[in-house]
Write a protein that holds these residues in place. Sequence first.
Motif, PDB file in Angstrom:
ATOM      1  N   ARG A  20      26.899  -1.228  86.658  1.00 24.74           N
ATOM      2  CA  ARG A  20      26.684  -2.109  87.807  1.00 24.74           C
ATOM      3  C   ARG A  20      27.670  -1.794  88.934  1.00 24.74           C
ATOM      4  O   ARG A  20      28.442  -2.657  89.337  1.00 24.74           O
ATOM      5  N   PRO A  21      27.698  -0.551  89.419  1.00 26.87           N
ATOM      6  CA  PRO A  21      28.675  -0.203  90.451  1.00 26.87           C
ATOM      7  C   PRO A  21      28.496  -1.052  91.707  1.00 26.87           C
ATOM      8  O   PRO A  21      27.380  -1.340  92.115  1.00 26.87           O
ATOM      9  N   GLY A  22      29.600  -1.472  92.246  1.00 26.80           N
ATOM     10  CA  GLY A  22      29.565  -2.270  93.467  1.00 26.80           C
ATOM     11  C   GLY A  22      29.408  -3.753  93.235  1.00 26.80           C
ATOM     12  O   GLY A  22      29.608  -4.550  94.143  1.00 26.80           O
ATOM     13  N   ALA A  23      29.041  -4.163  92.025  1.00 27.81           N
ATOM     14  CA  ALA A  23      28.860  -5.585  91.719  1.00 27.81           C
ATOM     15  C   ALA A  23      30.114  -6.124  91.040  1.00 27.81           C
ATOM     16  O   ALA A  23      30.672  -5.474  90.153  1.00 27.81           O
ATOM     17  N   GLU A  24      30.545  -7.283  91.442  1.00 34.60           N
ATOM     18  CA  GLU A  24      31.681  -7.939  90.802  1.00 34.60           C
ATOM     19  C   GLU A  24      31.231  -8.431  89.432  1.00 34.60           C
ATOM     20  O   GLU A  24      30.274  -9.189  89.320  1.00 34.60           O
ATOM     21  N   HIS A  25      31.867  -7.944  88.370  1.00 35.17           N
ATOM     22  CA  HIS A  25      31.488  -8.353  87.030  1.00 35.17           C
ATOM     23  C   HIS A  25      32.644  -8.132  86.055  1.00 35.17           C
ATOM     24  O   HIS A  25      33.571  -7.405  86.350  1.00 35.17           O
ATOM     25  N   ALA A  26      32.568  -8.803  84.934  1.00 33.57           N
ATOM     26  CA  ALA A  26      33.537  -8.629  83.848  1.00 33.57           C
ATOM     27  C   ALA A  26      32.789  -7.936  82.713  1.00 33.57           C
ATOM     28  O   ALA A  26      32.108  -8.584  81.934  1.00 33.57           O
ATOM     29  N   PRO A  27      32.893  -6.615  82.632  1.00 31.64           N
ATOM     30  CA  PRO A  27      32.109  -5.906  81.631  1.00 31.64           C
ATOM     31  C   PRO A  27      32.672  -6.064  80.224  1.00 31.64           C
ATOM     32  O   PRO A  27      33.858  -6.292  80.024  1.00 31.64           O
ATOM     33  N   SER A  28      31.786  -5.945  79.277  1.00 34.08           N
ATOM     34  CA  SER A  28      32.164  -5.828  77.877  1.00 34.08           C
ATOM     35  C   SER A  28      31.376  -4.638  77.341  1.00 34.08           C
ATOM     36  O   SER A  28      30.380  -4.219  77.939  1.00 34.08           O
ATOM     37  N   PHE A  29      31.833  -4.088  76.229  1.00 38.33           N
ATOM     38  CA  PHE A  29      31.226  -2.867  75.735  1.00 38.33           C
ATOM     39  C   PHE A  29      30.859  -2.983  74.274  1.00 38.33           C
ATOM     40  O   PHE A  29      31.618  -3.515  73.468  1.00 38.33           O
ATOM     41  N   LEU A  30      29.678  -2.480  73.929  1.00 38.71           N
ATOM     42  CA  LEU A  30      29.211  -2.385  72.559  1.00 38.71           C
ATOM     43  C   LEU A  30      29.357  -0.918  72.177  1.00 38.71           C
ATOM     44  O   LEU A  30      28.715  -0.055  72.776  1.00 38.71           O
ATOM     45  N   VAL A  31      30.232  -0.628  71.222  1.00 34.69           N
ATOM     46  CA  VAL A  31      30.560   0.746  70.864  1.00 34.69           C
ATOM     47  C   VAL A  31      30.074   1.022  69.446  1.00 34.69           C
ATOM     48  O   VAL A  31      30.480   0.334  68.502  1.00 34.69           O
ATOM     49  N   CYS A  32      29.205   2.018  69.300  1.00 35.58           N
ATOM     50  CA  CYS A  32      28.706   2.383  67.968  1.00 35.58           C
ATOM     51  C   CYS A  32      29.783   3.192  67.254  1.00 35.58           C
ATOM     52  O   CYS A  32      30.236   4.219  67.761  1.00 35.58           O
ATOM     53  N   ARG A  33      30.183   2.733  66.073  1.00 35.31           N
ATOM     54  CA  ARG A  33      31.235   3.421  65.325  1.00 35.31           C
ATOM     55  C   ARG A  33      30.738   4.708  64.682  1.00 35.31           C
ATOM     56  O   ARG A  33      31.535   5.543  64.262  1.00 35.31           O
ATOM     57  N   CYS A  34      29.429   4.909  64.648  1.00 35.72           N
ATOM     58  CA  CYS A  34      28.858   6.113  64.042  1.00 35.72           C
ATOM     59  C   CYS A  34      28.653   7.214  65.091  1.00 35.72           C
ATOM     60  O   CYS A  34      29.263   8.267  65.004  1.00 35.72           O
ATOM     61  N   CYS A  35      27.819   6.965  66.084  1.00 33.14           N
ATOM     62  CA  CYS A  35      27.507   7.990  67.087  1.00 33.14           C
ATOM     63  C   CYS A  35      28.348   7.864  68.362  1.00 33.14           C
ATOM     64  O   CYS A  35      28.259   8.703  69.240  1.00 33.14           O
ATOM     65  N   ARG A  36      29.120   6.796  68.470  1.00 37.35           N
ATOM     66  CA  ARG A  36      30.021   6.531  69.604  1.00 37.35           C
ATOM     67  C   ARG A  36      29.281   6.217  70.906  1.00 37.35           C
ATOM     68  O   ARG A  36      29.846   6.278  71.982  1.00 37.35           O
ATOM     69  N   ARG A  37      27.999   5.862  70.813  1.00 40.78           N
ATOM     70  CA  ARG A  37      27.237   5.430  71.987  1.00 40.78           C
ATOM     71  C   ARG A  37      27.861   4.148  72.511  1.00 40.78           C
ATOM     72  O   ARG A  37      28.299   3.293  71.740  1.00 40.78           O
ATOM     73  N   VAL A  38      27.887   3.994  73.839  1.00 40.80           N
ATOM     74  CA  VAL A  38      28.472   2.810  74.468  1.00 40.80           C
ATOM     75  C   VAL A  38      27.429   2.144  75.356  1.00 40.80           C
ATOM     76  O   VAL A  38      26.762   2.805  76.143  1.00 40.80           O
ATOM     77  N   ALA A  39      27.279   0.845  75.209  1.00 41.14           N
ATOM     78  CA  ALA A  39      26.408   0.051  76.080  1.00 41.14           C
ATOM     79  C   ALA A  39      27.289  -0.965  76.807  1.00 41.14           C
ATOM     80  O   ALA A  39      28.150  -1.595  76.201  1.00 41.14           O
ATOM     81  N   GLU A  40      27.088  -1.083  78.102  1.00 38.61           N
ATOM     82  CA  GLU A  40      27.853  -2.047  78.898  1.00 38.61           C
ATOM     83  C   GLU A  40      27.055  -3.335  79.052  1.00 38.61           C
ATOM     84  O   GLU A  40      25.877  -3.306  79.383  1.00 38.61           O
ATOM     85  N   GLU A  41      27.706  -4.435  78.818  1.00 38.45           N
ATOM     86  CA  GLU A  41      27.117  -5.759  79.000  1.00 38.45           C
ATOM     87  C   GLU A  41      28.017  -6.560  79.936  1.00 38.45           C
ATOM     88  O   GLU A  41      29.223  -6.358  79.954  1.00 38.45           O
ATOM     89  N   ALA A  42      27.443  -7.459  80.689  1.00 42.04           N
ATOM     90  CA  ALA A  42      28.235  -8.343  81.549  1.00 42.04           C
ATOM     91  C   ALA A  42      28.322  -9.698  80.866  1.00 42.04           C
ATOM     92  O   ALA A  42      27.308 -10.261  80.455  1.00 42.04           O
ATOM     93  N   ILE A  43      29.527 -10.174  80.710  1.00 39.14           N
ATOM     94  CA  ILE A  43      29.729 -11.490  80.106  1.00 39.14           C
ATOM     95  C   ILE A  43      30.638 -12.303  81.007  1.00 39.14           C
ATOM     96  O   ILE A  43      31.378 -11.764  81.818  1.00 39.14           O
ATOM     97  N   ALA A  44      30.569 -13.588  80.849  1.00 39.94           N
ATOM     98  CA  ALA A  44      31.504 -14.448  81.568  1.00 39.94           C
ATOM     99  C   ALA A  44      32.874 -14.244  80.946  1.00 39.94           C
ATOM    100  O   ALA A  44      32.992 -13.985  79.748  1.00 39.94           O
ATOM    101  N   ALA A  45      33.910 -14.315  81.738  1.00 45.01           N
ATOM    102  CA  ALA A  45      35.272 -14.141  81.225  1.00 45.01           C
ATOM    103  C   ALA A  45      35.514 -15.151  80.104  1.00 45.01           C
ATOM    104  O   ALA A  45      35.520 -16.355  80.347  1.00 45.01           O
ATOM    105  N   PRO A  46      35.663 -14.676  78.858  1.00 44.30           N
ATOM    106  CA  PRO A  46      35.749 -15.592  77.725  1.00 44.30           C
ATOM    107  C   PRO A  46      37.002 -16.454  77.695  1.00 44.30           C
ATOM    108  O   PRO A  46      37.011 -17.494  77.053  1.00 44.30           O
ATOM    109  N   LEU A  47      38.041 -16.045  78.370  1.00 46.04           N
ATOM    110  CA  LEU A  47      39.289 -16.802  78.328  1.00 46.04           C
ATOM    111  C   LEU A  47      39.566 -17.567  79.613  1.00 46.04           C
ATOM    112  O   LEU A  47      40.607 -18.218  79.726  1.00 46.04           O
ATOM    113  N   GLY A  48      38.655 -17.493  80.550  1.00 44.60           N
ATOM    114  CA  GLY A  48      38.873 -18.104  81.863  1.00 44.60           C
ATOM    115  C   GLY A  48      39.336 -19.546  81.851  1.00 44.60           C
ATOM    116  O   GLY A  48      40.416 -19.865  82.361  1.00 44.60           O
TER     117      GLY A  48
END
Length: 76
Positions: A20-48
Amino acid sequence: MENGFAHRIEGLSAYVACARPGAEHAPSFLVCRCCRRVAEEAIAAPLGPEAEAEGFAIERTVVEAQGLCPACRGRA
């Protein structure tokens, strides 16, 4: 990273292009421990709210979840 076009994946010591380049967001990442594929997700700041209640100003949050992607789950 300074311009918001990439993120550092701490657990892999690697960089990925921002989904999401250019968009204000707090990304989180899902990382596969086998193939190391990474997916970016936007979540609300969990500790805010908790941090704010303590008077703490969060400047950066890194959320990385490790597990298996759909393709690797199918092979397991």
